[in-house]
Scaffold this motif. Structure first.
Motif, PDB file in Angstrom:
ATOM      1  N   GLY A 181       0.810  -1.208   0.000  1.00  0.00           N
ATOM      2  CA  GLY A 181       0.000   0.000   0.000  1.00  0.00           C
ATOM      3  C   GLY A 181       0.847   1.263   0.000  1.00  0.00           C
ATOM      4  O   GLY A 181       0.514   2.256  -0.665  1.00  0.00           O
ATOM      5  N   LEU A 182       1.972   1.221   0.720  1.00  0.00           N
ATOM      6  CA  LEU A 182       2.868   2.382   0.782  1.00  0.00           C
ATOM      7  C   LEU A 182       3.507   2.671  -0.578  1.00  0.00           C
ATOM      8  O   LEU A 182       3.815   3.829  -0.884  1.00  0.00           O
ATOM      9  N   LYS A 183       3.694   1.636  -1.385  1.00  0.00           N
ATOM     10  CA  LYS A 183       4.300   1.827  -2.710  1.00  0.00           C
ATOM     11  C   LYS A 183       3.410   2.665  -3.627  1.00  0.00           C
ATOM     12  O   LYS A 183       3.891   3.247  -4.601  1.00  0.00           O
ATOM     13  N   ASN A 184       2.115   2.705  -3.306  1.00  0.00           N
ATOM     14  CA  ASN A 184       1.174   3.464  -4.146  1.00  0.00           C
ATOM     15  C   ASN A 184       1.023   4.924  -3.718  1.00  0.00           C
ATOM     16  O   ASN A 184       0.256   5.673  -4.331  1.00  0.00           O
ATOM     17  N   ILE A 185       1.734   5.320  -2.666  1.00  0.00           N
ATOM     18  CA  ILE A 185       1.672   6.719  -2.206  1.00  0.00           C
ATOM     19  C   ILE A 185       2.825   7.492  -2.851  1.00  0.00           C
ATOM     20  O   ILE A 185       3.996   7.171  -2.614  1.00  0.00           O
ATOM     21  N   PRO A 186       2.546   8.480  -3.675  1.00  0.00           N
ATOM     22  CA  PRO A 186       3.621   9.232  -4.365  1.00  0.00           C
ATOM     23  C   PRO A 186       4.533   9.956  -3.381  1.00  0.00           C
ATOM     24  O   PRO A 186       4.069  10.502  -2.364  1.00  0.00           O
ATOM     25  N   ASP A 187       5.813   9.964  -3.666  1.00  0.00           N
ATOM     26  CA  ASP A 187       6.786  10.670  -2.817  1.00  0.00           C
ATOM     27  C   ASP A 187       6.563  12.175  -2.838  1.00  0.00           C
ATOM     28  O   ASP A 187       6.998  12.886  -1.919  1.00  0.00           O
ATOM     29  N   ASP A 188       5.888  12.652  -3.874  1.00  0.00           N
ATOM     30  CA  ASP A 188       5.650  14.099  -3.993  1.00  0.00           C
ATOM     31  C   ASP A 188       4.881  14.642  -2.790  1.00  0.00           C
ATOM     32  O   ASP A 188       5.104  15.778  -2.356  1.00  0.00           O
ATOM     33  N   TYR A 189       3.971  13.824  -2.256  1.00  0.00           N
ATOM     34  CA  TYR A 189       3.175  14.266  -1.103  1.00  0.00           C
ATOM     35  C   TYR A 189       4.068  14.531   0.103  1.00  0.00           C
ATOM     36  O   TYR A 189       3.909  15.544   0.801  1.00  0.00           O
ATOM     37  N   TYR A 190       5.019  13.630   0.326  1.00  0.00           N
ATOM     38  CA  TYR A 190       5.915  13.788   1.473  1.00  0.00           C
ATOM     39  C   TYR A 190       6.885  14.950   1.258  1.00  0.00           C
ATOM     40  O   TYR A 190       7.224  15.669   2.209  1.00  0.00           O
TER      41      TYR A 190
END
Length: 297
Positions: A181-190
């Motif tokens: 699930g974490l792989k689907n969260i874009p790094d751009d958000y962080y």
């Protein structure tokens, strides 16, 4: 003609889905309907079947041992949710972080227990939580000057052993779900949150947790089923289906006792139907609570 029929765009989807429908009908729908019918009958091997109406369900409501089994299963399920949802999520976030080294080693180490047979794992944990002074857990307690504990003869201590076994086996599996699930969260958000001055905790609570909602709901759903269906772990820990004062008896264990050990298949079918109703009620409630049935979610 036959080739044209199977290659038709209208027919092809039904051809591809038919194996699943067939398997679902033969191995789920038919047994379910058969069990539902049996729950209204007095069914025993070698004896004539007798229709008894609601007698099995009436008997269940006054069966204190059945109510004990239901309580044990529900409490076990709730405790596994408390442990096996937040802890794997935190471990997944830690392993997925950029500062983590050797992440593949840790993923393999946490997942390895799931590959171990539950029979072997249950036997090992029964020896670990044995009542002798030389058992592993009592030896550790002895180092701190504590008296030996008969873990498998008490309600609370017995559940500690069950939960330890469940955590050891399923922590890594749930962790991998959260990692995917974490792989689907874009790094751009962080990166955007870092620019705005968000702390690590704020990133976790404002970005990670909300965006992991679909994965969390899935893990909760399968964990509810797994908790209510737990059986082999209890059998192996207590070396049978007869724990002291039924402290380790589960709904499935009671179904086995009635259907296999006592040859009362009609009563066992009623237990199974009640288990299905409980599992469906809890899961549908949590799915409704988390908004899965709302349009557009």
């Amino acid at each position: 003609m036959i080739k044209r029929f199977f290659y038709s765009q209208k027919v092809a989807p039904y051809v591809f889905v038919s194996p699943f429908v067939l398997v679902f009908a033969v191995f789920w729908v038919y047994p379910l309907l058969s069990s539902f019918g049996m729950s209204f009958q007095n069914v025993s091997l070698g004896q004539e079947t007798e229709w008894i109406g609601m007698d099995n369900y009436t008997k269940l409501m006054g069966d204190t041992i059945f109510l004990k089994a239901v309580t044990n299963s529900v409490v076990y399920m709730l405790l596994t949710l408390v442990i096996l949802i937040p802890l794997p999520m935190l471990l997944a976030v830690l392993i997925n972080s950029k500062v983590m080294w050797g992440r593949e080693i840790f993923k393999s180490a946490f997942f390895f227990p799931a590959l171990t047979s539950v029979v072997v794992a249950g036997t090992i944990f029964r020896l670990m939580f044995g009542e002798m002074d030389t058992s592993l857990i009592n030896s550790v307690l002895g180092w701190f000057g504590m008296e030996p504990v008969k873990f498998l003869k008490g309600q609370i201590t017995g559940f500690i052993a069950l939960l330890a076994l469940a955590t050891w086996r399923w922590l890594g599996v749930n962790m991998l779900y959260f990692l995917s699930g974490l792989k689907n969260i874009p790094d751009d958000y962080y990166e955007a949150a870092s620019i705005d001055g968000a702390s690590t905790f704020q990133k976790f609570t404002r970005i990670t947790v909300p965006l992991l909602k679909p994965t969390t709901i899935y893990v909760v759903t399968i964990s509810i089923y797994a908790g209510l269906a737990m059986f082999i772990e209890s059998i192996m820990l207590w070396n049978g289906n007869n724990s002291p004062k039924n402290i380790g008896l589960t709904i499935v264990g009671y179904l086995y006792r009635q259907g296999i050990e006592k040859n009362d298949l009609g009563y066992a079918a009623a237990v199974g139907i009640v288990l299905l109703v409980i599992a469906m009620a809890i899961n549908l409630t949590q799915l409704a609570f988390t908004g899965m049935f709302k349009k557009g979610d």
